[in-house]
Design an enzyme around this catalytic site. Structure first.
Site, PDB file in Angstrom:
ATOM      1  CD  GLN A 170     -18.571  14.578 -31.382  1.00 43.92           C
ATOM      2  OE1 GLN A 170     -19.037  14.416 -32.504  1.00 43.92           O
ATOM      3  NE2 GLN A 170     -17.553  13.867 -30.925  1.00 43.92           N
ATOM      4  CB  SER A 171     -18.727  21.827 -34.411  1.00 45.73           C
ATOM      5  OG  SER A 171     -19.195  22.642 -35.466  1.00 45.73           O
ATOM      6  CG  ASN A 172     -23.894  18.706 -36.439  1.00 45.69           C
ATOM      7  OD1 ASN A 172     -23.517  17.547 -36.417  1.00 45.69           O
ATOM      8  ND2 ASN A 172     -24.883  19.154 -35.687  1.00 45.69           N
ATOM      9  CB  CYS A 174     -16.156  21.969 -37.117  1.00 43.89           C
ATOM     10  SG  CYS A 174     -16.004  23.549 -36.233  1.00 43.89           S
TER      11      CYS A 174
END
Length: 452
Positions: A170-172, A174
């Protein structure tokens, strides 16, 4: 209740942007990566306002026609603002740092607002103000936008045709990279780590994944164990070598966009804050800046910027993953990469706020997010600012004398979409609901109520 500061006029600069050309794209993939209250109202010196999105008052760049690289990618904007690539001029107090970026893109809606944040149960005479980097634009990309403005300018300068980066499922960062890359008509390859029991399954469309897959990012999944044991540098190198063999020109961005070049994003943010509060000619000053720390670039930029500029606020970082010693060392590397000539331990205070671990929330942390949202209308994310604010308020409760009478600027780094990954945990905490009762005596006539 929010008390907003408005210095200058309420006008907002608006631009209309052409859509990027997306031609000749291969279908996106989602598969495992194979491893062979007092208001600040100083005398106005510029047209800048805490709520304005007009960047013309900040000596960041000179207006110019969209460059050749931009025209080829199909991106343009009226007036050369949004999506424009401009020469970069650093703040005078940072001009000795080296290397200085040559260019910067304009992706974000800056300056982001600052307003009073009336958190409950603060120590006596303590004020907390909120810097709303969650409102920076670019599909809720928050603090990541500032770093990407510099990193993607470098990628375009090097003639890259695709971007590689890496992070959690859930990387912001990325998600932000995927969006920014498509603004410039670049392919984006994401390496996302997840549980080993999920690495061979479709990752779904929750939170950041929905945006990433909508914009056509190429997603490769690895297990947490592979991420830890192989390492982010090796994983991105493997993918880079594969793309080079295919004739591509990849540009690798590290975890969180946190390298010395990305650090300039928050050096520039300090200049923005300086202008907003008019530090030089105002008696009003922030004593402390508080922010979450997940990869190190944001805190490095804030710390060196505050130290060099007239802001001179003490920077406190709450780590949401690794221990403080790790980040002191990592930030030192970023500072050394800029030839800053200062020790990270002298300009920043880092405390542990990781709780159960990266992206894992305790019930107390989620309850805090709910209480803050209900009390102030500000929605925090569960991975970064939610943990940092929770740890800050907890520290205030345990050591009130440390914070009494201080004016604090908390940087909201966004991450709203991360809440969608916590819906099962949040459901018992949210407000009640029920069917609205309409007594049988109320007249009912067909066609009385119109849908539109």
């Amino acid at each position: 209740m929010l008390s907003c500061v408005n210095i200058g006029g309420p006008s907002v600069s608006r631009v209309v942007c052409a859509s990027p050309l997306i031609a000749g794209r291969r279908p996106p993939i989602a598969s495992a990566l194979k491893l062979n209250s007092d208001q600040i109202q100083p005398e106005r010196q510029t047209q800048s306002a805490l709520h304005s999105t007009d960047r013309s008052n900040f000596p960041v760049a000179t207006e110019m026609e969209p460059p050749i690289e931009q025209q080829q990618s199909g991106n343009s904007s009226l007036g050369g603002g949004f999506l424009a690539k401009k020469p970069y001029e650093p703040p005078f107090w940072a001009s000795h740092l080296n290397p200085i970026p040559s260019h910067v893109f304009s992706f974000g809606h800056f300056p982001t607002p600052i307003h009073r944040w009336n958190l409950p149960n603060l120590p006596r005479n303590t004020q907390v103000w909120l810097k709303r980097d969650d409102l920076s634009g670019m599909q809720l990309s928050s603090n990541k936008v500032r770093k990407l403005e510099f990193l993607l300018a470098d990628a375009v300068a090097q003639g890259s045709d695709c971007i590689i980066t890496i992070g959690g499922i859930q990387s912001n960062h990325c998600r932000a990279t995927a969006v920014a890359a498509k603004y410039l008509n670049l392919d984006c390859y994401l390496i996302l780590f997840t549980s080993k029991i999920l690495v061979d399954k479709d990752p779904g469309l929750t939170g950041s994944l929905l945006v990433e897959r909508l914009v056509g990012a190429h997603i490769g999944l690895v297990s947490v164990e592979e991420y830890v044991n192989v390492g982010s540098l090796s994983l991105t190198s493997l993918l880079k070598e594969k793309l080079l063999r295919e004739g591509r020109k990849p540009y690798v961005i590290p975890v969180g966009g946190s390298n010395s070049l990305g650090t300039w994003g928050y050096i520039e943010a300090v200049r923005e804050i300086e202008h907003q509060v008019q530090v030089v000619n105002s008696k009003e000053r922030f004593d402390d800046v508080v922010v979450a720390c997940g990869s190190g670039g944001t805190i490095a930029g804030l710390a060196i910027g505050s130290w060099l500029s007239n802001l001179k606020a003490k920077v406190h970082a709450f780590s949401i993953c690794y221990d403080p010693d790790y980040f002191y060392e990592y930030v030192q590397g970023l500072l050394d990469g800029l030839q800053a000539g200062v020790s990270s331990r002298d300009i920043i205070n880092i405390q542990n706020a990781k709780g159960l671990g990266y992206a894992m929330s305790t019930s107390e942390e989620l309850k805090f997010i709910k209480v803050v949202a209900e009390a102030t209308g500000v929605v925090l994310d569960p991975v970064y600012s939610g943990k940092a604010a929770y740890a800050m308020v907890k520290d205030m409760a345990e050591y009130p004398s440390k914070w009494e009478g201080r004016k604090i600027l908390f940087i909201h780094t966004g991450g709203l979409l991360g809440l969608f990954d916590k819906t099962d945990q949040l459901l018992p905490l949210v407000g009640s609901w029920g069917k609205m009762e309409i007594h049988e005596s109320i007249p009912r006539n067909d066609g009385t109520g119109k849908m539109f």
